[in-house]
Design a protein around this motif. Sequence first.
Motif, short mmCIF file in Angstrom:
data_model
loop_
_atom_site.label_atom_id
_atom_site.label_comp_id
_atom_site.label_asym_id
_atom_site.label_seq_id
_atom_site.Cartn_x
_atom_site.Cartn_y
_atom_site.Cartn_z
N PHE A 63 0.84 -1.20 0.00
CA PHE A 63 0.00 0.00 0.00
C PHE A 63 0.88 1.26 0.00
N THR A 64 1.91 1.26 0.83
CA THR A 64 2.80 2.41 0.96
C THR A 64 3.51 2.69 -0.36
N ASN A 65 4.07 1.64 -0.96
CA ASN A 65 4.78 1.80 -2.22
C ASN A 65 3.85 2.29 -3.32
N GLU A 66 2.63 1.81 -3.32
CA GLU A 66 1.66 2.27 -4.31
C GLU A 66 1.39 3.76 -4.12
N ALA A 67 1.17 4.20 -2.88
CA ALA A 67 0.92 5.62 -2.61
C ALA A 67 2.12 6.47 -3.03
N ARG A 68 3.30 6.01 -2.72
CA ARG A 68 4.50 6.76 -3.11
C ARG A 68 4.60 6.88 -4.64
N GLY A 69 4.25 5.81 -5.32
CA GLY A 69 4.29 5.83 -6.78
C GLY A 69 3.26 6.78 -7.39
N LEU A 70 2.20 7.03 -6.66
CA LEU A 70 1.13 7.91 -7.15
C LEU A 70 1.36 9.37 -6.76
N ALA A 71 2.33 9.64 -5.94
CA ALA A 71 2.53 10.98 -5.38
C ALA A 71 2.78 12.06 -6.43
N ALA A 72 3.32 11.70 -7.56
CA ALA A 72 3.61 12.70 -8.60
C ALA A 72 2.59 12.66 -9.73
N ALA A 73 1.46 12.04 -9.52
CA ALA A 73 0.44 11.91 -10.57
C ALA A 73 -0.08 13.28 -11.00
N ASP A 74 -0.55 13.35 -12.23
CA ASP A 74 -1.03 14.61 -12.80
C ASP A 74 -2.30 15.13 -12.13
N ASP A 75 -3.20 14.26 -11.75
CA ASP A 75 -4.46 14.70 -11.14
C ASP A 75 -4.52 14.22 -9.70
N PRO A 76 -3.95 15.00 -8.77
CA PRO A 76 -3.86 14.56 -7.38
C PRO A 76 -5.21 14.26 -6.74
N GLY A 77 -6.25 14.99 -7.09
CA GLY A 77 -7.57 14.74 -6.51
C GLY A 77 -8.13 13.39 -6.93
N GLU A 78 -8.10 13.13 -8.21
CA GLU A 78 -8.60 11.85 -8.72
C GLU A 78 -7.80 10.69 -8.15
N VAL A 79 -6.48 10.85 -8.13
CA VAL A 79 -5.60 9.80 -7.60
C VAL A 79 -5.90 9.54 -6.13
N PHE A 80 -6.08 10.60 -5.35
CA PHE A 80 -6.37 10.43 -3.93
C PHE A 80 -7.65 9.62 -3.73
N PHE A 81 -8.73 10.01 -4.41
CA PHE A 81 -10.01 9.33 -4.21
C PHE A 81 -9.99 7.88 -4.72
N GLU A 82 -9.30 7.64 -5.83
CA GLU A 82 -9.18 6.27 -6.33
C GLU A 82 -8.39 5.41 -5.35
N TYR A 83 -7.29 5.96 -4.84
CA TYR A 83 -6.46 5.22 -3.90
C TYR A 83 -7.22 4.95 -2.60
N PHE A 84 -7.89 5.95 -2.07
CA PHE A 84 -8.69 5.78 -0.85
C PHE A 84 -9.69 4.64 -1.04
N GLY A 85 -10.41 4.66 -2.14
CA GLY A 85 -11.39 3.61 -2.41
C GLY A 85 -10.77 2.23 -2.56
N ARG A 86 -9.60 2.19 -3.22
CA ARG A 86 -8.92 0.91 -3.44
C ARG A 86 -8.43 0.32 -2.12
N VAL A 87 -7.87 1.15 -1.26
CA VAL A 87 -7.40 0.66 0.05
C VAL A 87 -8.57 0.12 0.86
N ILE A 88 -9.68 0.86 0.87
CA ILE A 88 -10.87 0.41 1.61
C ILE A 88 -11.35 -0.93 1.06
N LYS A 89 -11.46 -1.02 -0.26
CA LYS A 89 -11.97 -2.25 -0.86
C LYS A 89 -11.05 -3.44 -0.58
N GLN A 90 -9.75 -3.26 -0.83
CA GLN A 90 -8.81 -4.36 -0.62
C GLN A 90 -8.70 -4.76 0.84
N ALA A 91 -8.64 -3.78 1.72
CA ALA A 91 -8.52 -4.09 3.14
C ALA A 91 -9.78 -4.75 3.68
N SER A 92 -10.95 -4.33 3.19
CA SER A 92 -12.19 -4.91 3.70
C SER A 92 -12.36 -6.36 3.28
#
Length: 181
Positions: free
Chosen positions: A70-99
Amino acid sequence: MEKTGLRADARRNRAKVLAAAEEAFAADGLAVPLDDIARLAGVGAGTVYRHFPSKEALFQAVVLERITQFTNEARGLAAADDPGEVFFEYFGRVIKQASLNRAICDALTEAGGIGFKADAGDDFRAAFGLLLERAQAVGAVRADIDGDDLRALMVGCLAVERYSPGSRHLVRVVVDGLKTR
């Protein structure tokens, strides 16, 4: 995480134990007996104990590996072009995978991050916090949310997913509440 300095067969057995443990912990959390994990891995209980002195140590190794992913994925996304979209997609993915994985869900929801080393938890929170800060900087996420708030919201979403599976609309309500527009 692969342990160095082991013979090839010992590395293979350790990997089999970790894979079996991940599957077993995902379904049953810490309640699964080590003998069941050994059986799933196709090794003897002694092999499990040679690599992991206790069920808690094995649990920590499994959880640490996933939290690190999870950490490495977040770090890899840190420089993404659309930080808002990336944040919400990542938040949802972590919730889904962890649940879907009781062990990960337990580790992320425990106060104080029991189930994985503190530094791994700190690394995860820092990487996720950076995604939050970047999304806030572009006005995609409310400015009055901090890392502690984000963790509390994540724990709440995990509880919703865990106790009301398939209630994705409730997670969307939380996500909508984070948005500025």
